[in-house]
Design an enzyme around this catalytic site. Structure first.
Site, PDB file in Angstrom:
ATOM      1  N   ARG A   1      45.295  54.679  24.063  1.00 59.82           N
ATOM      2  CA  ARG A   1      46.376  55.655  24.171  1.00 59.82           C
ATOM      3  C   ARG A   1      46.572  56.173  25.580  1.00 59.82           C
ATOM      4  O   ARG A   1      47.688  56.240  26.086  1.00 59.82           O
ATOM      5  CB  ARG A   1      46.069  56.863  23.288  1.00 59.82           C
ATOM      6  CG  ARG A   1      46.773  56.883  21.978  1.00 59.82           C
ATOM      7  CD  ARG A   1      46.032  57.810  21.052  1.00 59.82           C
ATOM      8  NE  ARG A   1      44.670  57.332  20.935  1.00 59.82           N
ATOM      9  CZ  ARG A   1      44.347  56.338  20.130  1.00 59.82           C
ATOM     10  NH1 ARG A   1      45.239  55.785  19.355  1.00 59.82           N
ATOM     11  NH2 ARG A   1      43.101  55.899  20.082  1.00 59.82           N
ATOM     12  N   THR A   2      45.488  56.570  26.208  1.00 61.46           N
ATOM     13  CA  THR A   2      45.630  57.236  27.503  1.00 61.46           C
ATOM     14  C   THR A   2      46.233  56.281  28.521  1.00 61.46           C
ATOM     15  O   THR A   2      47.193  56.609  29.215  1.00 61.46           O
ATOM     16  CB  THR A   2      44.264  57.763  27.988  1.00 61.46           C
ATOM     17  OG1 THR A   2      43.717  58.579  26.965  1.00 61.46           O
ATOM     18  CG2 THR A   2      44.412  58.576  29.256  1.00 61.46           C
TER      19      THR A   2
ATOM     20  N   LYS B   1      30.458  43.840  41.778  1.00 62.90           N
ATOM     21  CA  LYS B   1      29.637  43.427  42.931  1.00 62.90           C
ATOM     22  C   LYS B   1      28.858  44.610  43.490  1.00 62.90           C
ATOM     23  O   LYS B   1      28.240  44.510  44.537  1.00 62.90           O
ATOM     24  CB  LYS B   1      30.538  42.841  44.028  1.00 62.90           C
ATOM     25  CG  LYS B   1      31.350  41.643  43.572  1.00 62.90           C
ATOM     26  CD  LYS B   1      32.330  41.218  44.660  1.00 62.90           C
ATOM     27  CE  LYS B   1      33.334  40.198  44.112  1.00 62.90           C
ATOM     28  NZ  LYS B   1      34.519  40.117  44.976  1.00 62.90           N
TER      29      LYS B   1
ATOM     30  N   ARG C   1      39.974  56.640  34.892  1.00 57.50           N
ATOM     31  CA  ARG C   1      38.994  56.957  33.846  1.00 57.50           C
ATOM     32  C   ARG C   1      37.695  56.262  34.212  1.00 57.50           C
ATOM     33  O   ARG C   1      37.686  55.088  34.598  1.00 57.50           O
ATOM     34  CB  ARG C   1      39.452  56.477  32.476  1.00 57.50           C
ATOM     35  CG  ARG C   1      38.286  56.479  31.472  1.00 57.50           C
ATOM     36  CD  ARG C   1      38.700  56.221  30.081  1.00 57.50           C
ATOM     37  NE  ARG C   1      39.483  57.340  29.564  1.00 57.50           N
ATOM     38  CZ  ARG C   1      39.833  57.454  28.287  1.00 57.50           C
ATOM     39  NH1 ARG C   1      39.484  56.540  27.418  1.00 57.50           N
ATOM     40  NH2 ARG C   1      40.539  58.475  27.891  1.00 57.50           N
TER      41      ARG C   1
ATOM     42  N   HIS D   1      38.948  65.843  30.065  1.00 58.81           N
ATOM     43  CA  HIS D   1      40.063  64.960  29.786  1.00 58.81           C
ATOM     44  C   HIS D   1      41.307  65.854  29.811  1.00 58.81           C
ATOM     45  O   HIS D   1      41.903  66.142  28.782  1.00 58.81           O
ATOM     46  CB  HIS D   1      39.855  64.304  28.415  1.00 58.81           C
ATOM     47  CG  HIS D   1      40.769  63.154  28.125  1.00 58.81           C
ATOM     48  ND1 HIS D   1      41.764  62.760  28.994  1.00 58.81           N
ATOM     49  CD2 HIS D   1      40.844  62.327  27.064  1.00 58.81           C
ATOM     50  CE1 HIS D   1      42.408  61.736  28.459  1.00 58.81           C
ATOM     51  NE2 HIS D   1      41.867  61.449  27.293  1.00 58.81           N
TER      52      HIS D   1
END
Lengths: 302, 152
Positions: free
Chosen positions: A51-52, A80, A101, A129
């Site tokens: 969703r986000t 890496k 995120r 959030h």
């Protein structure tokens, strides 16, 4: 809010929160606005999301902007061993704003300190959030007509649920009465309750769900995750105690609405979906307007 | 006749940390890395104190504390007094002050905090609630209680 990162809901005052919700309401009326023409927004999802990420990308494209980025860190230099700082400094060369995120708590705050372009935190581990919080507030205001003086019930995992923490803290601006329903193991942490006390507001804690339903203007459901319990027996004991079904809503108030940050598993029975009090899918749609409002105001376009 | 004597030997020059809570003396020694010091150190604990009932004391020759070290002492032993001595005379006497903010002196308790994952110096706001000192992390926003404080 121009050029300012949004890392934590605590970064915004009451007035700033209301301003964003007002701009989001404008986007709801008129969602396609070509404000981002020629702009590039980076969408860095080091950790998966449905969703986000999609609602951010939808918000950007509805405003005519371009998106660069990745939806998992597997195909990037992070594999890496590249540090967050180096990744952010590099990506900031290619973009006007970074949405990120990351699973590590505090990563977004740190990114905002090293980045020359603003950062929007789309979730940092179990910490914050803030865009979810703003869309929750938008959904509450839209369904109740106000944010003031509401009785808001939180149900489920109040200990680890970051959306619960952010929303409780934000609602402390609006004279909310809090009802907190959870198993003893998953009570709201004292660091969050501190905000309620500092705002001179009250909360009540319950282990039984049913008695609080008739009082609630908003019922905010969350998922209880099996892995939160060290003892699987403890999980078995509580797993069915916090499930909402249609019958339980018989004595709910007329204006009561059910919110859930989603994804849900079984904590809201599917028979609730057709009840007019169910609001969780519209809630997810509101995320697009709120994210449009945030991007536009941080880039100084609104 | 009343016998008046020092229970812990006087030092010529250096610092006396007085009024340490009796159960914090060893922690203060640890956080200041006094185990590694080459200077003369005397300490005592469970001594009678008019102010606090029982107290601890540490005397360190040739040592004068920097503000950052004094902040560390304040977090573990908020009642402590720092007494600077030169030629057996007291030249300065200060209570330690609990700072509002600290940087780089303590670790965040949260293993998943960015400060424990990458090379990021720690920053905290110091909270004092119900007589307890807690550190609120600038990055992960979690609080570290006094029992869980680890210093660099």
């Amino acid at each position: 809010m121009k050029d300012r990162s949004l890392v934590s809901i605590n970064d915004y005052s009451r007035e700033e929160i209301i301003k964003i919700l007002d701009i989001a309401a404008e986007f709801e009326q008129n969602t396609h606005q070509n404000l981002l023409k020629g702009r590039v927004i980076a969408s860095l999802f080091f950790e998966p999301s449905t969703r986000t990420r999609l609602s951010f990308e939808s918000a950007i494209q509805k405003m005519g902007g371009n998106v660069v980025g990745f939806s998992s860190s597997g195909t990037t230099s992070v594999q890496k061993g590249e540090s967050i700082k180096d990744t952010i400094l590099t990506v900031s060369n290619y973009s006007d704003l970074i949405v990120m995120r990351h699973s590590v708590e505090g990563s977004a705050r740190y990114a905002s300190e090293v980045s020359p372009v603003p950062i929007i935190n789309a979730g940092d581990g179990s910490n914050q959030h803030p865009t979810q919080c703003l869309l929750d507030l938008y959904s509450i205001r839209k369904t109740q007509g106000t944010l003031e003086n509401l009785e808001v019930t939180f149900v489920g995992d109040l200990k680890y649920g970051r959306t619960v923490h952010s929303l409780v803290i934000a609602l402390c601006h609006f004279n909310t009465k809090f009802h907190l329903v959870s198993p003893l193991e998953l009570k709201l942490p004292s660091a969050v309750k501190r905000h309620i006390k500092e705002a001179n507001l009250t909360y009540e804690q319950y282990t039984d769900f049913s008695e609080v339903i008739p009082k609630s203007d908003i019922i905010y459901m969350t998922r209880i995750q099996r892995e939160r319990f060290p003892d699987p027996l403890e999980y078995e004991k509580v797993k069915n105690a916090y499930i909402l079904d249609n019958k339980m809503l018989d004595n709910a108030k007329e204006n009561c609405r059910i919110l859930h940050p989603l994804p849900r598993v079984n904590e809201i029975n599917v028979d609730v979906d057709s009840n007019p009090k169910a609001y969780y899918f519209e809630q997810a749609l509101n995320g697009v307007y709120v994210r449009q409002a945030l991007i536009a105001s941080i880039l100084g376009l609104k | 006749m009343k016998r008046k004597e020092l229970i812990v030997t006087a030092i010529n020059s250096g610092t006396v940390i007085d009024h340490i809570p009796a159960d914090k003396v060893f922690q203060v020694i640890r956080i200041l890395d006094l185990e590694l010091s080459q200077d003369e150190i005397y300490f005592g604990t469970n001594l009678v104190s008019q102010k606090y009932g029982r107290k601890g004391i540490i005397k360190i020759s040739q040592k004068y504390f920097k503000p950052q070290e004094s902040d560390k002492i304040a977090l573990v032993a908020p009642t402590a007094t720092l007494i600077e001595i030169k030629d057996f005379e007291v030249v300065r006497k200060n209570n330690v002050n609990i700072p509002d903010k600290i940087e780089r002196i303590a670790k965040c308790f949260n293993p998943n905090c960015i400060t424990n994952k990458e090379n990021v110096p720690t920053k905290f706001t110091v909270l004092q609630t119900d007589g307890q000192i807690k550190l609120s992390c600038h990055y992960c926003e979690k609080t570290t209680s006094q029992n869980n404080m680890v210093f660099f």
